[in-house]
Design a protein around this motif. Structure first.
Motif, mmCIF file in Angstrom:
data_model
loop_
_atom_site.group_PDB
_atom_site.id
_atom_site.type_symbol
_atom_site.label_atom_id
_atom_site.label_comp_id
_atom_site.label_asym_id
_atom_site.label_seq_id
_atom_site.Cartn_x
_atom_site.Cartn_y
_atom_site.Cartn_z
ATOM 1 N N GLU A 89 21.104 42.307 4.628
ATOM 2 C CA GLU A 89 22.018 43.416 4.247
ATOM 3 C C GLU A 89 23.181 43.252 5.619
ATOM 4 O O GLU A 89 24.138 43.179 5.269
ATOM 5 N N GLN A 90 22.511 43.292 6.437
ATOM 6 C CA GLN A 90 23.566 43.285 7.819
ATOM 7 C C GLN A 90 24.116 42.221 7.820
ATOM 8 O O GLN A 90 25.801 42.225 8.035
ATOM 9 N N LYS B 44 28.255 42.289 7.879
ATOM 10 C CA LYS B 44 29.136 41.625 8.718
ATOM 11 C C LYS B 44 30.199 40.752 8.571
ATOM 12 O O LYS B 44 30.971 40.265 9.143
ATOM 13 N N LYS C 191 15.904 43.905 6.662
ATOM 14 C CA LYS C 191 17.432 44.728 6.850
ATOM 15 C C LYS C 191 18.329 43.524 7.064
ATOM 16 O O LYS C 191 19.654 43.701 6.946
ATOM 17 N N ILE C 192 17.747 42.354 7.748
ATOM 18 C CA ILE C 192 18.958 41.421 8.094
ATOM 19 C C ILE C 192 19.846 40.781 7.091
ATOM 20 O O ILE C 192 21.056 40.846 7.137
ATOM 21 N N SER D 21 12.721 45.142 10.616
ATOM 22 C CA SER D 21 13.947 44.455 10.896
ATOM 23 C C SER D 21 14.192 43.308 9.963
ATOM 24 O O SER D 21 15.432 42.984 9.701
#
Ligand SMILES: Nc1nc2c(ncn2[C@@H]2O[C@H](COP(=O)(O)OP(=O)(O)OP(=O)(O)O)[C@@H](O)[C@H]2O)c(=O)[nH]1
Ligand SMILES: [Mg+2]
Lengths: 74, 708
Positions: B550-551, B555, B547-548, B544
């Motif tokens: 990127e997310q 967003k 990935k943060i 997790s």
């Protein structure tokens, strides 16, 4: 019977006996012996506990404990 | 180590045993001018002759060999039992010469037990001030014992003491067959038959105190009871008669050996300083006023005077961190070092000035003799709440640390008084709470002068928190008094020592030791928890965390630079293990106004509350938000924004709610362990933990709901 609790500040007394067997050993060990002279020197706020001069030093105790020590006035 | 000679220091409370111990061994055992400072045994080494080291054992004070409280029981268990590992080869009875008769009572008992004994006359300076001159040569002849005149405080007379000890060790004690008062011969014979040969007086001690002596088991205790019954022996009567008899003999000896100058001049007894000072310090009205004033000045000092050195340390730590971040590569390890370790340790260091001030004041109260006056004037009030005048010592030293404070309850004779004192002492705000208070007060209480413009409002707030802890302790004691049943009656019979000037060297050493313990003890925990916390806050379940980044970019396509990395950092923290823990308990603490970040701090604080500040700084620095400049923990918290309202997170409601929570919550493993040790049961630490934490939760809930 007059007890130590009846003394007022500055008054003298002479210990004559005890009314409470359990406390009396502690009191004897602290130098409160029959025949010894005591002077009431202070009391704490609200009159309790009290401080007295006995055997050359200052001892404090609660009023209810002082009431187990019988005295005669000097 | 089998053949090392061991000497026990025996004496009345406050006679100067620990002072002598320090003089002889060069150690720094705690001393203080009130009865009941030493609560446990301590061994040190004394070089008696060149090349001949012996062991010295410092013990709690006793008034007689018939114990009335647990600290006294410890001494009798050693002196009464020749098989005890600490049983001494000989005793030095330290006697307060200004109170000779009472001190000689104990001396005569110890000698009759069959222990070779030297009499050390201490506090001769005090006796002389009161007009007494002691002829110690004559005293030695009369009592048939080696006598040494010493001043334990100044270290005078050690040479003479050495000679007396060496002589006594050489000519062993000749067993004494006489008892102070005769008893039935068969009684002693019976005891010796069943329990082995011993001096008659020692056999008698076993008989009378068998319940308090750990060397006997239950069947043995019962056979003692049978023996007493069989011979119609009444121990209370015997003890009283013995005491009276001994005092009679002692009075005669003292009469011959002490010259009372007061009597010779036939004048009024000398008015001593102690008499004069007591006129005000234990006055029925001024006594309270002075006590409150002293406390108030103390907390003002802790808060205001200490700020200057604190600011220096605070700034220094922040600068060190900036500098390190500048020269070290930007890696997770650098983060651990700067944001985790240095911030955490800095969080402790900064409070050193305050702790030092606090210990200075407490040490002055103890050294001068004022502490016993406080016990005297507070007893009546304490009694109402199920406590005892003697509870004052644990409560006041609880301001420093609850662990030694709980130990100091041992001198309280009644079990119920003692238990209640143990249970409520941790409500007194200890020094580990001081950092939390300081940081939070600075956030929510404006810095300005009030009350005629002299007192610092933040200092007043701090004083208020300490008072709050004290009153909550009283209130809890009162409730406990209603619940617990008393086994025996409580009493308060206590000696008021003479006032004595503080020894500044001693005060300095005591401050130094306490500060060092604070840094190292707290430091160890903080470093350990910081590392664990940093790991938990930097890594998350599965992939997790990876990935943060990127997310966040996806967003928030408009974010760049610092804003972007801050956003990433805070998202990462939220998704880390620590973040998950925080989120887990968030529903429970939401009503108190806390979010998951504070939740993390609460979790870590349950091991030891001193990690709060370190945890906060780790969390807020890992969580991003603040630029590097002047990134002290205060500024970081001040900058925190509440995501729900958009206003500063640390407003009055949250600040006070947190303050109250930390004031009442039981967050200290060492205290619980001490309570377990002192009560010998898991029940009481559990009760302590349960009631304090419930109290903290409810009070914090109320405060938050009312203020927000
Ligand atoms: N004036 C004077 N003070 C002394 C002397 N010896 C010790 N003191 C002071 O007396 C007080 C009591 O000393 P401690 O060594 O703590 O007494 P203690 O016998 O260990 O007391 P407990 O541990 O309570 O039993 C301290 O304030 C000492 O500084 C002395 O010879 N003269
Ligand atoms: Mg001591």
């Amino acid at each position: 019977m007059l007890t130590l609790a009846d003394l007022r500040i500055g008054e003298h007394g002479e210990i004559t006996g005890f009314t409470d067997e359990i406390l009396s050993l502690k009191l004897l060990e602290m130098g409160c012996l029959p025949g010894t002279e005591v002077i009431l020197t202070h009391h704490a706020p609200f009159g309790d506990p009290i401080a007295l001069k006995v055997s050359g030093y200052t001892l404090t105790m609660r009023r209810e404990e002082a009431a187990t020590i019988q005295i005669k006035r000097k | 180590m089998a053949n090392v000679t061991r000497i026990a220091l025996i004496g009345n409370p406050n006679a100067g045993k620990s002072s002598l111990f320090n003089t002889l061994t060069g150690m720094n055992q705690k001393t203080g001018n009130f009865p009941g400072v030493t609560m446990d045994k301590l061994t040190g080494i004394w070089e008696l002759e060149p090349g001949r080291n012996i062991e010295i054992l410092d013990l709690p004070g006793i008034y007689s060999i018939y114990p009335k409280s647990i600290d006294e029981e410890l001494v009798i268990n050693i002196l009464g039992n020749p098989k005890h590992p600490d049983y001494p080869d000989m005793a030095i009875v330290v006697a307060d010469a200004s109170n000779l008769k009472r001190n000689l009572l104990l001396f005569s008992q110890v000698r009759d037990l069959g222990i070779p004994t030297v009499l050390a006359l201490n506090m001769i300076d005090v006796a002389e001030n009161q007009g007494f001159v002691i002829n110690s040569l004559k005293l030695a002849r009369e009592l048939n014992v080696e006598v040494a005149e010493i001043n334990a405080k100044k270290g005078i007379g050690v040479g003479g003491l050495k000679l007396a000890v060496i002589k006594t060790l050489k000519h062993r004690y000749a067993s004494n067959d006489a008892l102070p008062l005769p008893v039935a011969d068969e009684l002693i014979d019976d005891v010796q038959k069943q329990f082995g040969e011993a001096d008659p007086y020692r056999s008698l001690l076993w008989l009378m105190e068998h319940d308090r002596m750990k060397m006997f088991d239950q069947p043995q205790r019962e056979s003692f009871d049978h023996l007493m019954e069989k011979h119609h022996f009444e121990s209370k009567k015997y003890k009283s008669a013995e005491t009276v008899k001994r005092y009679e003999q002692i009075s005669e000896v003292v009469e011959r050996c002490v010259i009372n100058l007061n009597r010779q001049w036939d004048a009024e007894p000398v008015k001593t300083w102690t008499d004069r000072l007591d006129k005000v310090f234990i006055h029925s009205f001024w006594g309270y006023v002075i006590f409150l004033a002293i406390l108030f000045v103390m907390f003002q000092a802790v808060f205001t005077w200490a700020t200057y050195p604190m600011d220096l340390i605070d700034g220094g730590v922040a600068q060190l961190n900036d500098w390190l971040k500048g020269i070290l590569p930007d890696s997770p390890l650098t983060g651990l070092l700067t944001d985790g370790l240095i911030a955490g340790v800095g969080g402790v260091l900064i409070f050193v000035p305050q702790i030092a001030f606090l210990f200075f004041f407490i040490s002055m109260l103890e050294e001068t003799g004022y502490m016993s006056r406080v016990m005297f004037i507070m007893d009546k009030m304490m009694r109402r709440f199920g406590l005892n005048g003697k509870s004052v010592v644990p409560l006041i030293s609880g301001i420093a640390c609850a662990v030694p404070a709980i130990m100091s309850t041992r001198s309280i004779g009644s079990w119920k008084d003692r238990l209640i004192t143990i249970l409520v002492t941790p409500l007194m705000s200890c020094s580990a709470r001081l950092p939390i208070y300081t940081v939070l007060i600075a956030l929510v209480v404006p810095e300005k002068n009030t009350l005629f413009g002299v007192f610092n409002l933040q200092g007043v707030a701090l004083f208020g928190l300490y008072l709050l802890g004290f009153f909550m302790a009283l209130l809890s004691a009162w409730v406990l008094k209603k619940i617990l049943r008393a086994k025996e009656r409580s009493y308060f019979i206590m000696e008021l020592p003479t006032y004595k000037g503080p020894r500044f060297k001693h005060v300095a050493i005591s401050i130094y030791n306490s500060v060092r313990a604070f840094i190292f003890e707290a430091g160890k925990i903080i470093v350990a928890i910081s590392i664990v916390l940093w790991v938990f806050a930097s890594y998350g379940p599965g992939d997790s965390m990876a990935k943060i980044e990127e997310q966040v970019r996806l967003k928030n396509p408009t974010l760049t630079g610092v804003d972007l990395s801050n956003k990433i950092a805070s998202e990462k923290l939220e998704n880390s293990y620590a973040g998950h823990f925080g989120k887990l308990i968030e529903p429970a603490i939401k009503p108190l106004g806390y979010d998951w970040k504070i939740g993390i701090a609460l979790i870590t604080s349950f091991a030891a509350r001193e990690v709060f500040v370190g945890t906060m700084s780790t969390i807020y620095s890992l969580g991003g938000e603040v630029d590097n400049e002047n990134a002290t923990i205060k500024n970081r918290m001040r900058a925190e924004i509440n995501p729900d309202t958009g206003k500063p997170m640390y407003d009055a409601a949250l600040g006070f709610s947190l303050l109250i929570f930390y004031a009442f919550a039981m967050q200290c493993m060492s205290t619980l362990a001490t309570t377990y040790r002192e009560t010998k049961s898991w029940k009481y630490p559990l009760i302590q933990f349960g009631y304090m934490t419930t109290l903290a939760y409810l009070a914090a809930f109320l405060v938050y709901q009312i203020l927000s």
